[in-house]
Design an enzyme around this catalytic site. Sequence first.
Site: not given
Length: 361
Positions: A53, A89, A200, A241, A252
Amino acid sequence: MNISGTAFRTIWPLASGAVRVIDQSRLPFEFETRDLTSLEEAAQAIRTMIVRGAPLIGATAAYGLALALQRDASDARIAEAVRVLRATRPTAVNLAWALERVRRILGPLPVAQRAAAAFAEAGRICEEDVEQCRAIGRHGAKLIRERSEHLNRRVNVLTHCNAGWLACVDWGTALAPIYAAHDAGIDVHVWVDETRPRNQGAALTAFELGAHGVPHTVIVDNLGGHLMQHGEVDLVIVGSDRTTAGGDVCNKVGTYLKALAAHDNGVPFYAALPVSTLDWSLAEGRDIEIEARDPDEVTHITGLGAAGRPERVRVVPETSPALNLAFDVTPRRLVTGLITERGVCAASRAGLLQLYPERAA
Ligand code: MRU
């Protein structure tokens, strides 16, 4: 947020100098914490999605940098730690944002003071995230209230992935308005996209909503369009994000398809995000780096096995290759609005500058 009557955040420092996190790779079946004691453990936790997250990745990276400096706080060590953490990431901009924020305060400080200063700054990042998410909840709840008063019945909100308190330090982004509305007595029900490949939604969003007592139903990712065609979705709220200065929303993978379906069916589509998710350096969503993850996440699936323990099974033939791009970009034309800690604005440069006029320069 409360888990069985105990208040939890997703990350907190310990007196020992370690940092404790909830191990999200074991939810919803096992609620366990892990202690991060080094740069390597923090980087590994982000990479393997023990924490995940966008805002929580940022908070963990900030603490990871602090952990890295406990024995050596030289300029070279800071550079090395930032390089390692940044590479974990690439898509969620909160990670780079948090690292830059901590790095900036360290530069002028004597080496002996740097680790403590980094811990303190990581703590401030966490506190600010909690307040920002709370404010997102307040602003977003007004939208849910308006829908509720207009429809005069239960409001059905669809969400994708997990943008709840588990994705942040507390409260969440997309789920904060839902918690605020539910707590204010508004009748709200959530359609929870399972969110393949890592599920998720099914694992984390359903866990959160259940623990808070919010009515919800888990659906396969492909059902949303059908539900929208049949008037079963009143509002879509997702997290982000990275959102560009032009208002394009990266989230996502699968979010874009929900936005297309929402647009086709006249369903309002909102993205909820704190300022740390805004990438002022990018105007266009196509320039965002999309994380490619291990194809194993597509070819395998994890669930509770017959022995009552989490088990991983293959769902794709051994010989078939798989592609695992973790995010997609929803162009601003499909986004009804952005819910931020400063209020709701149009998904455009002009809309964002109304809320963040200091960015005009
Ligand atoms: O790959 P993840 O689980 O880190 O992705 C999370 C999401 O895409 C969330 O929707 C996003 O980070 C918003 S979180 C408040």
